[in-house]
Design an enzyme around this catalytic site. Sequence first.
Site, PDB file in Angstrom:
ATOM      1  N   GLY A  46       0.834  -1.195   0.000  1.00 46.25           N
ATOM      2  CA  GLY A  46       0.000   0.000   0.000  1.00 46.25           C
ATOM      3  C   GLY A  46       0.867   1.242   0.000  1.00 46.25           C
ATOM      4  O   GLY A  46       2.018   1.199   0.434  1.00 46.25           O
ATOM      5  N   GLN A  51       2.867   9.969   1.276  1.00 46.77           N
ATOM      6  CA  GLN A  51       4.144   9.250   1.148  1.00 46.77           C
ATOM      7  C   GLN A  51       4.882   9.572  -0.145  1.00 46.77           C
ATOM      8  O   GLN A  51       6.057   9.249  -0.287  1.00 46.77           O
ATOM      9  CB  GLN A  51       3.905   7.730   1.226  1.00 46.77           C
ATOM     10  CG  GLN A  51       3.434   7.281   2.600  1.00 46.77           C
ATOM     11  CD  GLN A  51       3.298   5.781   2.633  1.00 46.77           C
ATOM     12  OE1 GLN A  51       2.297   5.238   2.193  1.00 46.77           O
ATOM     13  NE2 GLN A  51       4.318   5.110   3.141  1.00 46.77           N
ATOM     14  N   CYS A  88       5.993  -0.031   7.184  1.00 47.71           N
ATOM     15  CA  CYS A  88       5.558   1.065   6.319  1.00 47.71           C
ATOM     16  C   CYS A  88       6.729   1.473   5.432  1.00 47.71           C
ATOM     17  O   CYS A  88       7.869   1.539   5.905  1.00 47.71           O
ATOM     18  CB  CYS A  88       5.138   2.247   7.192  1.00 47.71           C
ATOM     19  SG  CYS A  88       4.638   3.714   6.265  1.00 47.71           S
ATOM     20  N   LEU A  89       6.454   1.745   4.161  1.00 44.43           N
ATOM     21  CA  LEU A  89       7.536   2.121   3.231  1.00 44.43           C
ATOM     22  C   LEU A  89       8.224   3.422   3.654  1.00 44.43           C
ATOM     23  O   LEU A  89       9.358   3.668   3.260  1.00 44.43           O
ATOM     24  CB  LEU A  89       6.991   2.249   1.802  1.00 44.43           C
ATOM     25  CG  LEU A  89       6.505   0.945   1.160  1.00 44.43           C
ATOM     26  CD1 LEU A  89       5.937   1.211  -0.229  1.00 44.43           C
ATOM     27  CD2 LEU A  89       7.619  -0.092   1.097  1.00 44.43           C
ATOM     28  N   HIS A 130      -4.372   1.101   7.564  1.00 49.83           N
ATOM     29  CA  HIS A 130      -3.044   1.723   7.571  1.00 49.83           C
ATOM     30  C   HIS A 130      -2.982   2.885   6.573  1.00 49.83           C
ATOM     31  O   HIS A 130      -2.508   3.980   6.904  1.00 49.83           O
ATOM     32  CB  HIS A 130      -1.994   0.649   7.238  1.00 49.83           C
ATOM     33  CG  HIS A 130      -0.577   1.140   7.166  1.00 49.83           C
ATOM     34  ND1 HIS A 130       0.404   0.731   8.039  1.00 49.83           N
ATOM     35  CD2 HIS A 130       0.028   2.015   6.318  1.00 49.83           C
ATOM     36  CE1 HIS A 130       1.544   1.346   7.735  1.00 49.83           C
ATOM     37  NE2 HIS A 130       1.350   2.118   6.682  1.00 49.83           N
ATOM     38  N   GLU A 131      -3.477   2.642   5.347  1.00 46.24           N
ATOM     39  CA  GLU A 131      -3.382   3.690   4.312  1.00 46.24           C
ATOM     40  C   GLU A 131      -4.316   4.858   4.603  1.00 46.24           C
ATOM     41  O   GLU A 131      -3.948   6.022   4.405  1.00 46.24           O
ATOM     42  CB  GLU A 131      -3.673   3.097   2.926  1.00 46.24           C
ATOM     43  CG  GLU A 131      -2.707   2.000   2.480  1.00 46.24           C
ATOM     44  CD  GLU A 131      -1.242   2.322   2.700  1.00 46.24           C
ATOM     45  OE1 GLU A 131      -0.835   3.495   2.571  1.00 46.24           O
ATOM     46  OE2 GLU A 131      -0.481   1.392   3.021  1.00 46.24           O
ATOM     47  N   HIS A 134      -2.878   7.196   7.071  1.00 48.78           N
ATOM     48  CA  HIS A 134      -1.892   8.127   6.494  1.00 48.78           C
ATOM     49  C   HIS A 134      -2.558   9.425   6.043  1.00 48.78           C
ATOM     50  O   HIS A 134      -1.951  10.499   6.113  1.00 48.78           O
ATOM     51  CB  HIS A 134      -1.236   7.500   5.247  1.00 48.78           C
ATOM     52  CG  HIS A 134       0.006   6.713   5.537  1.00 48.78           C
ATOM     53  ND1 HIS A 134       1.129   7.260   6.123  1.00 48.78           N
ATOM     54  CD2 HIS A 134       0.320   5.419   5.287  1.00 48.78           C
ATOM     55  CE1 HIS A 134       2.073   6.325   6.235  1.00 48.78           C
ATOM     56  NE2 HIS A 134       1.602   5.195   5.733  1.00 48.78           N
TER      57      HIS A 134
HETATM   58 CO    CO Z   1       2.543   3.368   5.550  1.00 50.58          CO
END
Ligand code: CO
Length: 168
Positions: A46, A51, A88-89, A130-131, A134
């Site tokens: 995701g 991000q 998380c990226l 999670h997304e 953000h």
């Molecule tokens: Co994340």
Amino acid sequence: MAIRNIVKDGDPILKKVCRPVEKFDDRLATILDDMYETMNEANGVGLAGPQVGLMRRLCVIDIGEGRLDLVNPEIIETSGTQEDVEGCLSFPGEWGMVERPNYVKVRAQDKTGEWYEIEGEELLARALCHEIDHLDGVVFLDKASRMLTVEELQEMQAAAEEDEEIEE
Ligand code: CO
């Protein structure tokens, strides 16, 4: 499509509340394509607007069951709980235990502005939560009950490498 730069830990954009997407045009379609490509290149499941430096309410998800474009997503129903490892990226190398609903129903628009609903359980429910977090400036570290230790991370890495060997 193009790979975009992923914003990392410490960038204030990760703490901001994003604005709704209002224009459903070619530019939006390109952004979603770029985000999807960027997510895949980074081996993520995701990726959310902030991000890649965009203060807009949009994200892409693919847990291996196909691509989801979520524009202006809202969680409209949840049930149950699950606790599992999350990363998380934007926080490479950091993993923590996070409690999430086991089931969520989300309402979102696609790239043309059409509203649709998506239901998810387990990993998909986790990815959706999670997304969408953000988009409100919330990251998994804010919700982690505890972070994994170096030893636990090494064990996870060893297990992942074993899986890869089996796949080969
Ligand atoms: Co994340």
